[in-house]
Design a protein around this motif. Structure first.
Motif, short mmCIF file in Angstrom:
data_model
loop_
_atom_site.label_atom_id
_atom_site.label_comp_id
_atom_site.label_asym_id
_atom_site.label_seq_id
_atom_site.Cartn_x
_atom_site.Cartn_y
_atom_site.Cartn_z
N ILE A 178 4.11 29.69 2.62
CA ILE A 178 4.63 29.40 3.89
C ILE A 178 3.39 29.09 4.86
O ILE A 178 2.73 29.73 4.86
CB ILE A 178 5.53 30.55 4.47
CG1 ILE A 178 6.50 30.82 3.39
CG2 ILE A 178 6.10 30.00 5.41
CD1 ILE A 178 7.17 32.33 3.67
N GLY A 179 3.77 27.60 5.24
CA GLY A 179 2.68 27.43 6.47
C GLY A 179 3.33 26.87 7.69
O GLY A 179 4.44 26.96 7.87
N GLY A 220 -5.27 25.63 9.85
CA GLY A 220 -4.27 26.61 9.58
C GLY A 220 -4.48 27.37 8.28
O GLY A 220 -5.09 26.99 7.41
N THR A 221 -3.66 28.55 8.26
CA THR A 221 -3.51 29.13 7.06
C THR A 221 -1.79 29.29 6.51
O THR A 221 -0.74 29.04 7.36
CB THR A 221 -4.00 30.91 7.38
OG1 THR A 221 -3.08 31.19 8.28
CG2 THR A 221 -5.15 30.65 7.69
N MET A 222 -1.75 29.71 5.39
CA MET A 222 -0.33 29.72 4.90
C MET A 222 -0.21 31.03 4.39
O MET A 222 -1.30 31.48 3.61
CB MET A 222 0.11 28.59 3.74
CG MET A 222 -1.05 28.37 2.46
SD MET A 222 -0.30 27.33 1.68
CE MET A 222 -1.59 27.31 0.12
N TYR A 223 0.84 31.60 4.10
CA TYR A 223 1.10 32.90 3.74
C TYR A 223 1.69 32.78 2.10
O TYR A 223 2.52 32.24 1.93
CB TYR A 223 1.91 33.65 4.61
CG TYR A 223 2.49 34.90 4.09
CD1 TYR A 223 1.70 36.09 3.77
CD2 TYR A 223 3.83 35.34 3.82
CE1 TYR A 223 1.88 37.31 3.25
CE2 TYR A 223 4.26 36.54 3.06
CZ TYR A 223 3.41 37.45 2.82
OH TYR A 223 3.64 38.76 2.50
N ARG A 224 1.08 33.65 1.48
CA ARG A 224 1.30 33.84 0.03
C ARG A 224 2.57 34.85 0.06
O ARG A 224 2.43 35.96 0.01
CB ARG A 224 0.26 34.35 -0.90
CG ARG A 224 0.40 34.35 -2.43
CD ARG A 224 -0.57 35.27 -3.10
NE ARG A 224 -2.11 34.74 -2.83
CZ ARG A 224 -2.74 33.97 -3.52
NH1 ARG A 224 -2.16 33.47 -4.43
NH2 ARG A 224 -3.98 33.68 -2.99
N ARG A 256 6.83 25.14 7.36
CA ARG A 256 6.59 24.46 6.03
C ARG A 256 6.70 25.23 4.77
O ARG A 256 6.10 26.40 4.58
CB ARG A 256 5.34 23.41 5.92
CG ARG A 256 4.84 22.42 6.86
CD ARG A 256 3.78 21.75 6.72
NE ARG A 256 2.77 22.69 6.96
CZ ARG A 256 2.13 23.04 8.07
NH1 ARG A 256 2.56 22.45 9.38
NH2 ARG A 256 1.03 24.00 8.23
N LEU A 257 7.47 24.92 3.79
CA LEU A 257 7.69 25.59 2.77
C LEU A 257 7.10 24.82 1.43
O LEU A 257 7.41 23.77 1.42
CB LEU A 257 9.31 26.07 2.18
CG LEU A 257 10.08 26.83 3.51
CD1 LEU A 257 11.43 26.71 2.98
CD2 LEU A 257 9.39 27.77 3.68
N TYR A 258 6.14 25.70 0.71
CA TYR A 258 5.49 25.05 -0.52
C TYR A 258 5.91 25.75 -1.68
O TYR A 258 5.71 26.74 -1.55
CB TYR A 258 3.89 25.22 -0.40
CG TYR A 258 3.39 24.57 1.03
CD1 TYR A 258 3.53 23.40 1.58
CD2 TYR A 258 2.46 25.53 1.74
CE1 TYR A 258 2.93 22.74 2.59
CE2 TYR A 258 2.15 24.78 3.00
CZ TYR A 258 2.10 23.46 3.32
OH TYR A 258 1.61 23.17 4.48
N GLY A 304 17.90 28.02 2.05
CA GLY A 304 18.12 27.10 3.30
C GLY A 304 16.78 26.21 3.61
O GLY A 304 15.78 26.61 3.37
N PRO A 305 16.86 25.30 4.50
CA PRO A 305 15.97 24.68 5.17
C PRO A 305 14.89 25.52 6.21
O PRO A 305 15.34 26.42 6.68
CB PRO A 305 16.60 23.48 5.88
CG PRO A 305 17.72 24.01 6.26
CD PRO A 305 18.40 24.77 5.43
N ALA A 306 13.68 24.94 6.13
CA ALA A 306 12.79 25.81 7.08
C ALA A 306 13.17 25.71 8.41
O ALA A 306 13.59 24.69 8.97
CB ALA A 306 11.12 25.18 6.78
N THR A 307 12.91 26.63 9.31
CA THR A 307 12.95 26.68 10.69
C THR A 307 11.87 25.55 11.23
O THR A 307 10.96 25.24 10.76
CB THR A 307 12.79 28.08 11.23
OG1 THR A 307 11.53 28.61 10.92
CG2 THR A 307 13.98 29.08 10.90
N ALA A 308 11.93 25.44 12.44
CA ALA A 308 11.31 24.43 13.15
C ALA A 308 9.73 24.93 13.06
O ALA A 308 9.41 25.94 13.19
CB ALA A 308 11.33 24.57 14.81
N ASN A 309 9.01 23.79 12.84
CA ASN A 309 7.64 23.72 12.81
C ASN A 309 7.00 24.52 11.38
O ASN A 309 5.80 25.01 11.37
CB ASN A 309 6.90 24.28 13.90
CG ASN A 309 7.23 23.34 15.09
OD1 ASN A 309 7.33 22.14 14.86
ND2 ASN A 309 7.45 24.07 16.29
#
Length: 359
Positions: A197-198, A226-230, A176-178, A169-174
């Motif tokens: 995920i950011g 910011g950071t994104m999670y692997r 980002r899916l990379y 599904g689409p990302a939740t508010a604010n």
């Protein structure tokens, strides 16, 4: 007083490859927007009744609590016996007029079609769900909630979960899916890649574990500060812009929604017995060794399209022939199996290699 959204909202411990759980620090920066997204996706209305079904030690319980209170709905709290999966839960749902439940597909599989009334909202997460199971409960409103602990309690939500759409599904508010390649370059629709995920919902990291934090949380592609999670998940980015979960990149497995690192069990075993590291080789852990034997639980395989998933993965271990390690020694806490079975050998292939699919 000024409010610091960067302060921790909760700390939840999850599995780690060292044999010691790691504490995930989630801040308050994006919890309300995520909960609002969940409310909209579930069409949760004031006065609706939501069962607090998930144990407080798991972040999906935060989803239950926050979305219920923010929507003005009613949170129904009960004891474990009354809400035990199966007949007890089915009776409770009907008696209490429960409108929404959050659960894993493994727990949903304990039920029959008639256990949940028409249009009951079922928010499923923690592991993939088979098309057959989705079809069994097609009379309910099914949602797929994708949510690594490190990115708050809901990263994306598929509000049209079913055989026609198995995506996360689409990302939740604010959020980002990379979808990226091995060099962390963004991939176009139609590509297979790794999920990062950011956004402000990404956790601060692992408490008192800067080494693991540096490995799992890297610089965000679109936010210099910011950071994104692997996530460690292999995904397919289809031409409709949907992301489909395909499996893990590492040895992590899911057991009834619990994250389990097979390396964690391996490291515990290496502390128990003196065996070459190559002998304790997850997920097979079966090698010809003069003082070794295999101890394992039960593995149930389920087919999802052309993908195969292990639903009930038992503990696999190596131990001296004259000693039988306990469940607690091999897999402490919720990771231990209720029963162990001893095997003297495992079938090998034509070339003499282990047949891990038999385990």
């Amino acid at each position: 007083l000024p409010f610091d959204a960067g302060l921790p909202a909760y700390l939840i411990y999850t599995s780690g490859s060292t044999g010691k759980p790691k504490g995930v620090e989630v801040t308050q920066r994006n919890l309300v927007p995520i909960a609002r997204t969940a409310i909209d996706a579930a069409q949760l209305q004031p006065g609706a009744r939501v069962l607090q079904f998930i144990a407080a030690g798991f972040d999906m319980s935060v989803l239950e609590i926050m979305m219920t209170l923010l929507a003005g709905a009613e949170l129904v709290i009960t004891d474990k016996v009354s809400s035990a999966p199966g007949k007890a839960l089915a009776t409770l749902v009907k008696r209490e007029g429960i409108n929404l439940l959050v659960m894993t597909p493994s727990l949903l599989a304990c039920h029959q079609t008639e256990d949940f009334p028409q249009d009951t909202v079922l928010m499923l997460g923690g592991e993939p769900c088979t098309p057959a199971l989705l079809a069994r409960f097609a009379h309910c409103r099914l949602l797929n909630v994708y949510a690594p602990t490190e990115t708050s309690f809901a990263t994306s939500i598929n509000a049209c979960y079913g055989a026609g759409d198995l995506s996360i599904g689409p990302a939740t508010a604010n959020t980002r899916l990379y979808v990226v390649d091995a060099r962390q370059r963004l991939l176009p629709p139609g590509a297979w890649g790794d999920l990062f995920i950011g956004g402000p919902g990404v956790a601060r990291g692992y408490r008192n574990r800067p080494d693991l934090t540096a490995k799992g949380f890297v610089a965000d592609l679109l936010d210099a500060e910011g950071t994104m999670y692997r996530a460690g998940d292999r995904v397919f980015f289809d031409h409709a812009g949907r992301i489909h979960y395909l499996g893990r990149q590492d040895n992590q497995i899911k057991l009834r929604g619990l994250r389990i690192e097979l390396d964690e069990i391996k490291n515990v075993l290496l502390d128990l017995v003196v065996l070459p590291a190559k002998v304790v080789n997850a997920p097979g852990m079966i090698e010809k060794h003069p003082v070794a034997r295999a101890v394992h639980g039960v593995l149930r395989i389920e087919q999802v399209g052309d993908k195969t998933f292990g639903r009930e993965v038992g503990t696999i271990a190596i131990a001296p022939r004259n000693a039988r390690p306990t469940n607690e020694q091999i897999a402490p806490g919720p990771r231990r199996q209720q029963a162990l079975a001893v095997v003297d050998h495992v079938q090998t292939g034509v070339g003499g290699g282990r047949s891990d699919g038999q385990i």
